[in-house]
Design an enzyme around this catalytic site. Structure first.
Site, PDB file in Angstrom:
ATOM      1  N   GLU A 114      -4.687  -5.290  10.945  1.00  0.00           N
ATOM      2  CA  GLU A 114      -3.502  -3.486  11.428  1.00  0.00           C
ATOM      3  C   GLU A 114      -3.893  -3.107  12.892  1.00  0.00           C
ATOM      4  O   GLU A 114      -5.152  -1.761  12.298  1.00  0.00           O
ATOM      5  CB  GLU A 114      -3.787  -2.754  10.012  1.00  0.00           C
ATOM      6  CG  GLU A 114      -3.627  -3.203   8.476  1.00  0.00           C
ATOM      7  CD  GLU A 114      -3.082  -2.161   7.771  1.00  0.00           C
ATOM      8  OE1 GLU A 114      -2.357  -1.830   7.415  1.00  0.00           O
ATOM      9  OE2 GLU A 114      -3.690  -0.978   7.421  1.00  0.00           O
ATOM     10  N   GLY A 116       3.211   2.380  10.586  1.00  0.00           N
ATOM     11  CA  GLY A 116       4.043   3.333  10.250  1.00  0.00           C
ATOM     12  C   GLY A 116       5.059   4.131  11.748  1.00  0.00           C
ATOM     13  O   GLY A 116       5.504   5.383  11.639  1.00  0.00           O
ATOM     14  N   GLU A 132      -6.246   4.863   8.407  1.00  0.00           N
ATOM     15  CA  GLU A 132      -6.009   5.592   8.357  1.00  0.00           C
ATOM     16  C   GLU A 132      -7.790   6.559   7.240  1.00  0.00           C
ATOM     17  O   GLU A 132      -7.956   7.644   7.797  1.00  0.00           O
ATOM     18  CB  GLU A 132      -5.230   6.581   7.122  1.00  0.00           C
ATOM     19  CG  GLU A 132      -3.658   6.035   7.276  1.00  0.00           C
ATOM     20  CD  GLU A 132      -2.490   5.866   7.235  1.00  0.00           C
ATOM     21  OE1 GLU A 132      -2.771   5.908   5.600  1.00  0.00           O
ATOM     22  OE2 GLU A 132      -2.159   5.298   7.401  1.00  0.00           O
ATOM     23  N   HIS A 190      -9.918   1.342   6.094  1.00  0.00           N
ATOM     24  CA  HIS A 190      -7.714   1.218   6.616  1.00  0.00           C
ATOM     25  C   HIS A 190      -8.145   1.988   7.167  1.00  0.00           C
ATOM     26  O   HIS A 190      -8.930   3.740   7.187  1.00  0.00           O
ATOM     27  CB  HIS A 190      -6.954   1.932   5.093  1.00  0.00           C
ATOM     28  CG  HIS A 190      -5.531   1.700   5.358  1.00  0.00           C
ATOM     29  ND1 HIS A 190      -5.391   2.757   6.462  1.00  0.00           N
ATOM     30  CD2 HIS A 190      -5.080   1.274   5.410  1.00  0.00           C
ATOM     31  CE1 HIS A 190      -3.784   2.255   6.439  1.00  0.00           C
ATOM     32  NE2 HIS A 190      -3.498   1.647   6.026  1.00  0.00           N
ATOM     33  N   LYS A 237      -0.098   4.238   0.234  1.00  0.00           N
ATOM     34  CA  LYS A 237      -0.225   5.339   0.969  1.00  0.00           C
ATOM     35  C   LYS A 237      -0.306   6.292  -0.653  1.00  0.00           C
ATOM     36  O   LYS A 237      -0.146   6.532  -1.635  1.00  0.00           O
ATOM     37  CB  LYS A 237      -0.647   5.498   1.947  1.00  0.00           C
ATOM     38  CG  LYS A 237      -0.339   4.492   2.819  1.00  0.00           C
ATOM     39  CD  LYS A 237      -0.156   4.815   4.380  1.00  0.00           C
ATOM     40  CE  LYS A 237      -0.121   3.592   4.735  1.00  0.00           C
ATOM     41  NZ  LYS A 237       0.037   3.446   6.168  1.00  0.00           N
ATOM     42  N   ASN A 242       0.424  -1.121   0.116  1.00  0.00           N
ATOM     43  CA  ASN A 242       0.381   0.552  -0.133  1.00  0.00           C
ATOM     44  C   ASN A 242       0.797   1.591  -0.138  1.00  0.00           C
ATOM     45  O   ASN A 242       1.454   1.898   0.990  1.00  0.00           O
ATOM     46  CB  ASN A 242      -0.665  -0.091   1.686  1.00  0.00           C
ATOM     47  CG  ASN A 242      -1.906   0.999   1.546  1.00  0.00           C
ATOM     48  OD1 ASN A 242      -2.131   1.570   0.444  1.00  0.00           O
ATOM     49  ND2 ASN A 242      -2.300   0.773   2.638  1.00  0.00           N
ATOM     50  N   SER A 290       4.594  -1.748  10.371  1.00  0.00           N
ATOM     51  CA  SER A 290       5.311  -2.058   9.578  1.00  0.00           C
ATOM     52  C   SER A 290       6.179  -3.302  10.108  1.00  0.00           C
ATOM     53  O   SER A 290       7.199  -4.204  10.649  1.00  0.00           O
ATOM     54  CB  SER A 290       5.464  -1.516  11.484  1.00  0.00           C
ATOM     55  OG  SER A 290       5.717   0.521  11.747  1.00  0.00           O
TER      56      SER A 290
HETATM   57  P1  13P Z   1       3.315   0.916   7.419  1.00  0.00           P
HETATM   58  O1  13P Z   1       4.204  -0.342   7.043  1.00  0.00           O
HETATM   59  O2  13P Z   1       4.258   1.553   7.082  1.00  0.00           O
HETATM   60  O3  13P Z   1       3.648   0.639   8.827  1.00  0.00           O
HETATM   61  O4  13P Z   1       1.750   1.104   7.202  1.00  0.00           O
HETATM   62  C1  13P Z   1       0.726  -0.383   7.156  1.00  0.00           C
HETATM   63  C2  13P Z   1       0.102   0.332   6.021  1.00  0.00           C
HETATM   64  O5  13P Z   1      -0.345   0.810   7.467  1.00  0.00           O
HETATM   65  C3  13P Z   1      -0.074  -0.741   5.250  1.00  0.00           C
HETATM   66  O6  13P Z   1      -1.777  -0.996   4.885  1.00  0.00           O
END
Ligand code: 13P
Length: 252
Positions: free
Chosen positions: A167, A173, A97, A95, A11, A9, A211
């Site tokens: 997640e 992140g 976010e 997600h 983002k 992903n 992560s």
């Molecule tokens: P990270 O791997 O950067 O922690 O992000 C995870 C994520 O949100 C994937 O959708």
């Protein structure tokens, strides 16, 4: 046997140049993967066509979000049909976010899932608790509610198009990964919830995200209920992403 999936992903990151170089590299490396993993690239929607061209039927391509409607006056939105029309086979839904920044509710998640699976796309439904919820001992209850609500409209013949991605919000992140044991515990709990709502739980792939890096992927993927990963930051680094794809054990 469950599908084994590693999805990157991006983002709101990347460029046309990354779509060419990184995807070209991942495609050529993935030709030598012999562990049965499905590799999925999920770029910003504007780069989907570039990625589909580079992926050349070797890698799958997805989007990070879709609108919950079929078509109409919804400025700025894209529909599941359009996503399919452009050669995508996957889409993320819910997600954290999107839930936290854009106020995406469980009802919206359910409506988007319905649109996606009725178009024949695979919906990767993201669930996960916040740190506060985990510390209050509510992690499993929060995730169970998200799973039940988000998948409420899936019909009996549509489950093969559902993937769930766990997640934990506190691991995204932040560099803090859930331990493989904690992730496994939650995945086993999600599988029970799926069975409880009449889904063919043993055949649904459950991905872990938060992560995931080249050096912790193998331990996570070795767990019996972790069928792959949803990778953020590390999916933007070509060698790291390929190394994560290679970390999937063969024949599980
Ligand atoms: P990270 O791997 O950067 O922690 O992000 C995870 C994520 O949100 C994937 O959708």
């Amino acid at each position: 046997m469950r599908r084994k999936i590693v999805a990157g992903n991006w983002k709101m990151n990347g460029s046309k140049d990354l779509a060419e170089k990184l995807v070209g590299y991942v495609r050529s490396e993935s030709e030598s993967l012999d562990n049965g993993v499905e590799v999925v690239i999920i770029p910003p929607a504007i780069y989907v066509r570039d990625v589909v061209e580079q992926a050349a039927d070797t890698l799958a391509v997805g989007v990070q979000n879709v609108g919950q409607w079929q078509s109409g006056a919804f400025t700025g939105e894209i529909s599941a049909e359009m996503v399919k029309d452009q050669g995508c086979t996957f889409a993320l839904v819910g997600h954290s976010e999107r839930r936290q920044i854009f106020g995406e509710s469980d009802d919206m998640v359910a409506a988007k899932v319905e649109r996606l699976v009725s178009c024949g796309l695979t919906a990767v439904v993201c669930v996960g608790e916040t740190l506060e919820e985990r510390e209050a001992g509510r992690a499993e209850a929060v995730v169970a509610a998200q799973v039940k609500h988000g998948l409420a409209s899936v019909a009996a013949d549509q489950w093969s198009r559902i993937v769930v991605a766990y997640e934990p919000v506190w691991a995204i992140g932040t560099g803090k990964t859930a331990t493989a044991e904690d992730a496994q515990t939650m995945h086993a709990s999600i599988r029970k919830v799926l069975a409880g709502i009449g889904a063919p739980a043993e055949s649904i792939s459950l991905l872990y995200g938060g992560s995931v890096k080249a050096d912790n992927a193998a331990a996570l993927f070795a767990e019996p209920d972790i069928d792959g990963g949803l990778i953020g930051g590390a999916s933007l680094k070509d060698k790291d992403f390929v190394s994560i794809c290679r970390s999937m054990p063969a024949g599980t």
